[in-house]
Design an enzyme around this catalytic site. Structure first.
Site, short mmCIF file in Angstrom:
data_model
loop_
_atom_site.label_atom_id
_atom_site.label_comp_id
_atom_site.label_asym_id
_atom_site.label_seq_id
_atom_site.Cartn_x
_atom_site.Cartn_y
_atom_site.Cartn_z
N SER A 162 -27.97 68.89 50.07
CA SER A 162 -27.05 68.11 50.90
C SER A 162 -25.79 68.94 51.14
O SER A 162 -25.88 70.06 51.65
CB SER A 162 -26.73 66.77 50.22
OG SER A 162 -25.97 65.95 51.09
N THR A 163 -24.62 68.45 50.76
CA THR A 163 -23.36 69.13 51.03
C THR A 163 -23.37 70.55 50.50
O THR A 163 -23.62 70.78 49.32
CB THR A 163 -22.19 68.37 50.39
OG1 THR A 163 -22.28 66.99 50.73
CG2 THR A 163 -20.86 68.93 50.87
N HIS A 189 -30.01 67.15 54.07
CA HIS A 189 -29.33 66.01 54.68
C HIS A 189 -28.57 66.50 55.91
O HIS A 189 -27.58 67.22 55.80
CB HIS A 189 -28.35 65.37 53.70
CG HIS A 189 -29.01 64.69 52.54
ND1 HIS A 189 -28.33 64.27 51.43
CD2 HIS A 189 -30.31 64.36 52.32
CE1 HIS A 189 -29.17 63.71 50.58
NE2 HIS A 189 -30.38 63.76 51.10
N MET A 283 -23.95 65.99 47.38
CA MET A 283 -23.35 64.76 46.88
C MET A 283 -24.41 63.70 46.67
O MET A 283 -25.35 63.59 47.46
CB MET A 283 -22.32 64.26 47.90
CG MET A 283 -21.64 62.95 47.55
SD MET A 283 -20.51 63.14 46.17
CE MET A 283 -19.33 64.29 46.91
N ASP A 286 -29.77 61.55 45.37
CA ASP A 286 -31.07 61.76 46.01
C ASP A 286 -31.73 63.00 45.41
O ASP A 286 -31.11 64.05 45.27
CB ASP A 286 -30.87 61.95 47.52
CG ASP A 286 -32.18 61.97 48.28
OD1 ASP A 286 -33.19 61.46 47.76
OD2 ASP A 286 -32.19 62.49 49.42
#
Length: 345
Positions: A162-163, A189, A283, A286
């Protein structure tokens, strides 16, 4: 209170963004109408986070990010147009050190962004937790790890991030030799409209044939897919070394779609051959249940370490399950992945 600098060449957008952030409990300490003013505002006010437009006169957002990272490293959230050019510029900014991005609905000067205020505030607050100096700029030349080794047959690799993920995913995938013959499933993401461009970038920077996932697609060894934005990517079937994919738009999981857990859990359920699951910077939680599913199915599991993660959320939650075999830095991850499929006779 979180302190932010807003950089955008549109007075209208600066006002709207500032109002949204202030309403969300974020103090806007300065506004700037181009990259040069943005760099100076960061130097003067030392904010916790910066929202950065991409297209601006004098100094654009990409140049501004590079200058900020060189002089006063600060988490930067890019606000980019939802276009092909906007996607390319966003990835360039991420390479320079921006930690995340949000696509402006409706273009550069967006009258619709107010409707996405909650998402903007959430992204800004998430960005403040990022370490902008955690990962060096990605080397854009392809350089895979020495492939002079034997590997097991028909291995599958599932990577979730993600991030801060795009830079690390590029680094990891570009280090894998095609001789390892992985079937690679990437869940990053990212919204629709950006995942296709991300797949193209990965394709150009790795030895693998990388495409954006399509419903019903089948992939074999030496091929990789990136989950399509706004769709969960499931492993629907597996046979003769080929994976069949299914895309669906059921409810978001952990507030995201695509979700890492969906792909990992279906991979664990359907794939009979060697399976490796990897969770990278990001973050949230998940991927934790997905890593557990892969471990329970007899697969190998890896997580990125805190020091090299922009945000140590996803890897931390996976590690807390007790189902992660090994923890590695971004630089070490490629070799660690290959170690999971060594043929030791």
């Amino acid at each position: 209170m979180t302190r932010a600098v807003v950089v955008d060449d549109s007075h209208f957008m600066r006002t709207v963004i500032s109002d949204i952030l202030e309403d969300g409990g974020i103090e806007v300490v300065a506004e700037a109408n181009d990259g040069e003013e943005g760099v100076e505002a960061v130097r003067t006010h030392d904010p916790d986070v910066v929202t950065m437009d991409v297209e601006m006169p004098r100094m654009d957002g990409i140049e501004a990010v590079e200058e900020i990272m060189a002089t006063n490293p600060t988490p930067v959230l890019m606000l980019s147009a939802h276009t092909e050019d906007g996607a390319e510029a966003t990835f360039e900014a991420l390479e320079k050190g921006a930690v995340d991005f949000l696509a402006k609905p409706g273009g550069e000067v967006s009258t619709e962004i107010s409707a996405h205020g909650e998402a903007l505030v959430e992204k800004v607050k998430s960005a403040t937790q990022a370490d902008p100096s955690s990962v060096d700029e990605v080397d854009t030349t392809t350089g895979s790890i020495d492939a002079d080794h034997g590997y097991v047959e028909n291995p599958t690799l599932v990577v979730g991030a993600s991030t801060g993920g795009p830079r690390v995913v590029e680094r990891v995938l570009s280090s894998l030799p095609v001789e390892a013959d992985f079937r690679v499933l990437v869940v990053q993401h990212m919204p629709d409209g950006f995942t296709g461009r991300f797949a193209e970038r990965l394709d150009g920077r790795s030895e693998y044939d990388v495409r954006e996932a399509e419903d019903g697609m089948r992939i074999a060894g030496g091929e990789a897919v990136v989950a399509k934005g706004d769709y969960h990517m499931e492993v629907a079937g597996y046979g003769k070394g080929r994976i069949r994919l299914r895309l669906q738009q059921e409810e978001a999981l952990h507030g995201v779609r695509p979700a890492i857990d969906v792909t990992m859990e279906t991979a664990a359920d359907k794939i009979g051959g060697p399976l490796t699951g990897v969770v990278l910077t990001g973050m949230g939680s998940d991927g934790a249940e997905g890593i557990k599913a892969i471990k329970d199915a007899g697969g190998a599991t890896l997580a990125q370490d805190e020091e090299s993660s922009s945000v140590f959320g996803i890897p931390a939650r996976a590690i807390e399950t007790g189902c992660v075999d090994h923890v590695h830095s971004a630089d070490e991850m490629g070799k660690a992945i290959l170690d999971t499929i060594r043929d030791n006779g």
